[in-house]
Design an enzyme around this catalytic site. Structure first.
Site, PDB file in Angstrom:
ATOM      1  N   GLY A 156       6.767   4.260 -15.726  1.00  0.00           N
ATOM      2  CA  GLY A 156       5.423   3.963 -16.178  1.00  0.00           C
ATOM      3  C   GLY A 156       4.525   5.155 -15.930  1.00  0.00           C
ATOM      4  N   ARG A 157       3.219   4.903 -15.867  1.00  0.00           N
ATOM      5  CA  ARG A 157       2.272   6.017 -15.722  1.00  0.00           C
ATOM      6  C   ARG A 157       2.501   6.818 -14.453  1.00  0.00           C
ATOM      7  NH1 ARG A 157      -0.641   1.531 -17.388  1.00  0.00           N
ATOM      8  NH2 ARG A 157      -1.663   1.662 -19.423  1.00  0.00           N
ATOM      9  N   ILE A 158       2.756   6.121 -13.337  1.00  0.00           N
ATOM     10  CA  ILE A 158       2.956   6.830 -12.073  1.00  0.00           C
ATOM     11  C   ILE A 158       4.270   7.590 -12.089  1.00  0.00           C
ATOM     12  CG2 ILE A 158       3.248   6.560  -9.577  1.00  0.00           C
ATOM     13  CD1 ILE A 158       1.411   4.059  -9.811  1.00  0.00           C
ATOM     14  N   ARG A 179      13.342   0.119 -18.096  1.00  0.00           N
ATOM     15  CA  ARG A 179      13.741  -1.019 -18.928  1.00  0.00           C
ATOM     16  C   ARG A 179      13.825  -0.622 -20.386  1.00  0.00           C
ATOM     17  NH1 ARG A 179       9.514  -5.572 -17.276  1.00  0.00           N
ATOM     18  NH2 ARG A 179       8.197  -3.702 -17.318  1.00  0.00           N
ATOM     19  N   ILE A 238       7.815   4.084  -3.393  1.00  0.00           N
ATOM     20  CA  ILE A 238       6.367   3.874  -3.409  1.00  0.00           C
ATOM     21  C   ILE A 238       6.025   2.698  -4.318  1.00  0.00           C
ATOM     22  CG2 ILE A 238       5.751   6.259  -2.863  1.00  0.00           C
ATOM     23  CD1 ILE A 238       5.112   6.578  -5.906  1.00  0.00           C
ATOM     24  N   ALA A 239       7.036   1.873  -4.626  1.00  0.00           N
ATOM     25  CA  ALA A 239       6.849   0.771  -5.574  1.00  0.00           C
ATOM     26  C   ALA A 239       6.274  -0.452  -4.870  1.00  0.00           C
ATOM     27  CB  ALA A 239       8.175   0.449  -6.260  1.00  0.00           C
ATOM     28  N   ARG A 240       7.142  -1.309  -4.401  1.00  0.00           N
ATOM     29  CA  ARG A 240       6.759  -2.505  -3.658  1.00  0.00           C
ATOM     30  C   ARG A 240       7.874  -2.833  -2.681  1.00  0.00           C
ATOM     31  NH1 ARG A 240       2.168  -2.084  -4.804  1.00  0.00           N
ATOM     32  NH2 ARG A 240       0.713  -3.616  -5.653  1.00  0.00           N
ATOM     33  N   GLU A 269       5.982  -6.666   4.612  1.00  0.00           N
ATOM     34  CA  GLU A 269       4.940  -5.873   5.262  1.00  0.00           C
ATOM     35  C   GLU A 269       3.715  -6.745   5.557  1.00  0.00           C
ATOM     36  OE1 GLU A 269       2.591  -3.594   1.740  1.00  0.00           O
ATOM     37  OE2 GLU A 269       4.659  -2.910   1.982  1.00  0.00           O
ATOM     38  N   HIS A 287       1.765   1.828   3.430  1.00  0.00           N
ATOM     39  CA  HIS A 287       1.274   1.431   2.103  1.00  0.00           C
ATOM     40  C   HIS A 287      -0.056   2.130   1.785  1.00  0.00           C
ATOM     41  CE1 HIS A 287       1.626  -2.052  -0.997  1.00  0.00           C
ATOM     42  NE2 HIS A 287       1.066  -0.995  -1.549  1.00  0.00           N
ATOM     43  N   ILE A 288      -0.024   3.449   1.780  1.00  0.00           N
ATOM     44  CA  ILE A 288      -1.258   4.235   1.608  1.00  0.00           C
ATOM     45  C   ILE A 288      -1.208   5.149   0.379  1.00  0.00           C
ATOM     46  CG2 ILE A 288      -1.897   4.166   4.043  1.00  0.00           C
ATOM     47  CD1 ILE A 288      -0.735   7.030   4.290  1.00  0.00           C
TER      48      ILE A 288
END
Length: 328
Positions: A156-158, A179, A238-240, A269, A287-288
């Site tokens: 995606g964008r990131i 995907r 850095i996703a989830r 978390e 998560h920063i």
């Protein structure tokens, strides 16, 4: 005319509260208390809107207890704290904060990749502990970034931002799995080649995860996937939390099946799997990835824009379930 009532579920910039107060009767959690679900329900009763941050789970139980709720505006691009199906069924709009954090998060993702590959945190702990007594040729030797192969899962964008940083800034060969394949122009901008997930894991020197969390993406990286990676490879998430099987990763790091990992997100978390805290070859951050003042302000502003846009003008900016708009 009475103003609509809005709940701000976590502490936020005073200027954000001031903006909301121009349009709403605001109850704000500026003490930043951690609420149980029961406490959240109690706070949401009688509210038409909620300013959420990703920490508050909005599900069928919460929605059924708060029938007056019309919108929950997340100050985050991710929204796995929302049960979107349940919200849509009950006519509650969900919104998020995309785009405004793309470049900042891509910056951080690349910073975490570099810290992981070059063993920055591990070597700093060594120095601070007073263990540095002499130079040696192999002291904290890591792996190169420039000229290496960067594998991105989630384009995606990131993901695209990280790809551009790698390809254009560090002459990395970029491969990605997604995907759906990007169009040719975007691939050219990112200098990225689409490959299967297995090929990416086997080929990449550095794997970066930027996929949204869904039940389908749970444990995208587990023991079997880690086993495909090079023993010299690094993994960055850095996703989830939940995208990586943290327990399996801790074992792999301890047994040096991969070289190192960098994690900004964790399963469950703010709790972190205890074994991850015991292995030296992992960089851990709380998560920063989007945590710069300008970006966090922009995220807060977008959440406010959505609340004002929907409750005042019936025109939200970034609706997640626009079907709700047709029923209002």
């Amino acid at each position: 005319m009475n103003k609509p009532k809005v709940l701000v579920a976590r502490s936020i910039f005073p200027e954000t509260i001031a903006r909301l107060e121009k349009h709403f009767e605001v109850e704000a959690n500026q003490g930043d208390e951690s609420w149980t679900k029961a406490q959240l329900i109690e706070k949401l009763k009688g509210k038409e809107g909620a300013f959420t941050t990703g920490s508050e789970r909005i599900d069928a139980e919460v929605l059924d207890a708060c029938p007056g709720l019309k919108i929950c505006a997340n100050m985050a691009v991710g929204y796995n704290n929302f049960d979107i199906d349940a919200m849509t069924a009950r006519g509650v709009l969900g919104t998020n904060a995309p785009d405004v954090l793309t470049e900042t998060t891509a910056d951080f993702g690349f910073a975490l990749l570099m810290a992981t590959a070059r063993r920055i945190a591990e070597s700093e702990h060594f120095l601070r502990a007073g263990k540095w007594e002499k130079w040696s040729y192999d002291m904290f030797s890591g792996s190169d970034i420039h000229g290496s192969t960067l594998g991105i899962i989630g384009m995606g964008r990131i993901g695209q931002g990280i790809a551009k940083r790698g390809a254009h800034g560090f002459r990395m060969k970029v491969i990605y799995h997604n995907r759906s394949r990007l169009d040719a122009n975007l691939e050219a901008e990112c200098k990225a080649a689409f490959v299967g997930k297995e090929e990416l894991l086997k080929t990449a020197d550095h794997v970066v995860l930027v996929v949204p969390y869904t039940p389908a993406s749970h444990h995208t990286i587990g023991a079997a996937e880690i086993a495909l990676m090079k023993p010299t490879a690094t993994l960055v998430n850095i996703a989830r939390g939940g995208i990586v099987d943290d327990a399996a990763l801790a074992v792999a790091l301890r047994e040096k099946r991969i070289a190192a990992a960098g994690l900004d997100v964790f399963e469950g978390e703010p709790k972190v799997h205890p074994e991850l805290l015991e292995v030296p070859n992992v960089v851990l951050t709380p998560h920063i990835a989007s945590a710069t003042v300008p970006t966090r302000r922009a995220m807060a502003d977008l959440a406010v824009d959505n609340l004002i846009g929907y409750l005042v003008h019936n025109k939200p900016v970034t609706p997640l379930n626009p079907a709700v708009l047709a029923t209002r």
